[in-house]
Scaffold this active site. Sequence first.
Site, PDB file in Angstrom:
ATOM      1  N   LYS A   1      -8.218   9.021  -6.340  1.00  0.00           N
ATOM      2  CA  LYS A   1      -7.528   7.417  -6.207  1.00  0.00           C
ATOM      3  C   LYS A   1      -8.611   7.366  -4.931  1.00  0.00           C
ATOM      4  O   LYS A   1      -8.839   7.894  -4.044  1.00  0.00           O
ATOM      5  CB  LYS A   1      -6.012   7.470  -6.139  1.00  0.00           C
ATOM      6  CG  LYS A   1      -5.307   7.048  -5.194  1.00  0.00           C
ATOM      7  CD  LYS A   1      -3.630   7.601  -4.863  1.00  0.00           C
ATOM      8  CE  LYS A   1      -2.992   6.646  -4.415  1.00  0.00           C
ATOM      9  NZ  LYS A   1      -1.168   6.896  -4.527  1.00  0.00           N
TER      10      LYS A   1
ATOM     11  N   SER B   1       2.039   3.323  -7.006  1.00  0.00           N
ATOM     12  CA  SER B   1       0.776   3.320  -6.283  1.00  0.00           C
ATOM     13  C   SER B   1      -0.610   3.427  -6.995  1.00  0.00           C
ATOM     14  O   SER B   1      -1.667   2.894  -6.839  1.00  0.00           O
ATOM     15  CB  SER B   1       0.638   3.406  -4.489  1.00  0.00           C
ATOM     16  OG  SER B   1       0.272   4.498  -4.641  1.00  0.00           O
TER      17      SER B   1
ATOM     18  N   SER C   1       4.061   7.236  -6.852  1.00  0.00           N
ATOM     19  CA  SER C   1       3.105   7.315  -6.955  1.00  0.00           C
ATOM     20  C   SER C   1       1.923   7.412  -7.964  1.00  0.00           C
ATOM     21  O   SER C   1       1.497   7.118  -8.987  1.00  0.00           O
ATOM     22  CB  SER C   1       2.215   6.854  -5.439  1.00  0.00           C
ATOM     23  OG  SER C   1       2.521   6.419  -5.219  1.00  0.00           O
TER      24      SER C   1
HETATM   25  N1  GLN Z   1       6.483   2.732  -4.693  1.00  0.00           N
HETATM   26  C1  GLN Z   1       7.052   4.039  -3.839  1.00  0.00           C
HETATM   27  C2  GLN Z   1       7.074   3.211  -2.568  1.00  0.00           C
HETATM   28  O1  GLN Z   1       6.511   1.851  -2.292  1.00  0.00           O
HETATM   29  C3  GLN Z   1       6.146   4.947  -3.438  1.00  0.00           C
HETATM   30  C4  GLN Z   1       5.066   4.921  -3.578  1.00  0.00           C
HETATM   31  C5  GLN Z   1       3.736   6.558  -3.164  1.00  0.00           C
HETATM   32  O2  GLN Z   1       4.771   7.483  -4.137  1.00  0.00           O
HETATM   33  N2  GLN Z   1       2.527   6.406  -2.976  1.00  0.00           N
HETATM   34  O3  GLN Z   1       6.860   3.813  -1.104  1.00  0.00           O
END
Ligand code: GLN
Length: 484
Positions: free
Chosen positions: A78, A153, A177
């Site tokens: 990532k 994400s 994410s």
């Molecule tokens: N979707 C969640 C957020 O937008 C979690 C994102 C993540 O785990 N980095 O904060």
Amino acid sequence: MNRYNLTIHQAHQLLKNGEASSLELTRALLEHIARVENKVHAFVTVTEDEALRQAAQADERIKGGDLTPLTGVPVLIKDNMCTRGIATTCSSRMLENFIPPYDATVVEKLNQVGMVMVGKGNMDEFAMGSSNEHSAFYPTCNPWDLSRVPGGSSGGPAVGVAAGEAVYALGSDTGGSIRLPAGFCNIVGLKPTYGRVSRYGLVAFASSLDQIGPMTRDVTDSALVMNVIAGYDPKDSTSVNYTVPDYTESLIPDLKGLKLGVPREYFVEGMQKCVEEVMRTAIATLEELGATVDWEVSLPHTKYALAAYYIIAPSEAMANLARYDGVKYGFSYEGESMWDAMEKTRGYGFGPEVKRRIILGTYALSAGYYDAYYLKAQKMRTLIRREFEEAFERYDALITPTSPTVPFKIGEKVDDPLQMYLSDVCTLPINIAGIPGLVVPAGFCDGLPVSMQILGKPFSEEMLFRTGFAYEQATGWWERRPEI
Ligand code: GLN
């Protein structure tokens, strides 16, 4: 057997038996990437030359008899984990040209066992989002239906693995994410216990919630990756000095003697009927495998987790993102004065979701609101954690859905932040409590993947692997691959 769509252990067998070299595997993968990448957009950068160089090195090691399970097996990382000499953008204009002078600890650990990195994975900007639509570059598409989101994400890493562009990937998980995109793409994702894997070199979003973990085709691969990346790191003061077991020893194909609980609050209102049916069938399978299942567990504070998360995460994010001032890192706008330069750097460098979080966090932490919002959210965090602790006195693991829905359409929620935030309703509580969560493929609704989430007490990754492995062996959902 084709040379992509392999698991780590299958690729390892080929390397071990001399049936393929790492160079051959890597070339096959790079060709496959060239074929499908213009449809799925899983990568920010394909590191072709670097991958071939590393594969040649891995082959040398293998010739010298130095072969470990991950040696020479291609990985996608990532784009929020620092890679020395290779752009690490966080899918943001702010870091578009940032070339880190060092490797994240996880990258260094993979390097030590002969890593072959095929590229850096697309993501929501600074890991804020649930659909990958907040990437400043382009959205990633779900290989099961290109008009749908892959989840976020870590959408790029998930798609890379699901589409056969990498054998495995590393993602990061602050509120879901790793798990949401793993579930949406029919792969396995683990959010380890907070402190189990070093965060050194992971670009910070919300430091008390962030954790790096494996995204793999099956549970065995997840255990193999954890064997390498888990453990104490003196460079990360929140990493825990606790022995790392051999996680593969927990891969036993039955669940005899295990007590599992199903918290009813995770079957939220608005959950898709088909997802609920898939979950009920999956849990019945766990019973058939020998576990005792209590279907009526209650964790009443679950309903406050989303609100607490959207105070805590933006508050920490706003502090972490203060460093992007146009002086120290990445993008810098020449302004008329220092303040003008800073304003324009941040104004042009950050996308709308990141700005929304900065504003939310600044508001929640400002004088007068701190007690009303931030402090209350922290108190709720304690209650949620305690509730899990009590549950784990009675159950070895808890079983929940990963998401109330199947992957949604690109564009469907991007203009409605509250709807987008609701995608993580089943995954956020786990980060708030700091416990581990494993997601495994559990079935399909109209051709779209549905997954099961397995939760355990801190440092019980072995229990999660055992449960996930037994389930996976009994059902085989993970073996289905999308046609692209
Ligand atoms: N979707 C969640 C957020 O937008 C979690 C994102 C993540 O785990 N980095 O904060």
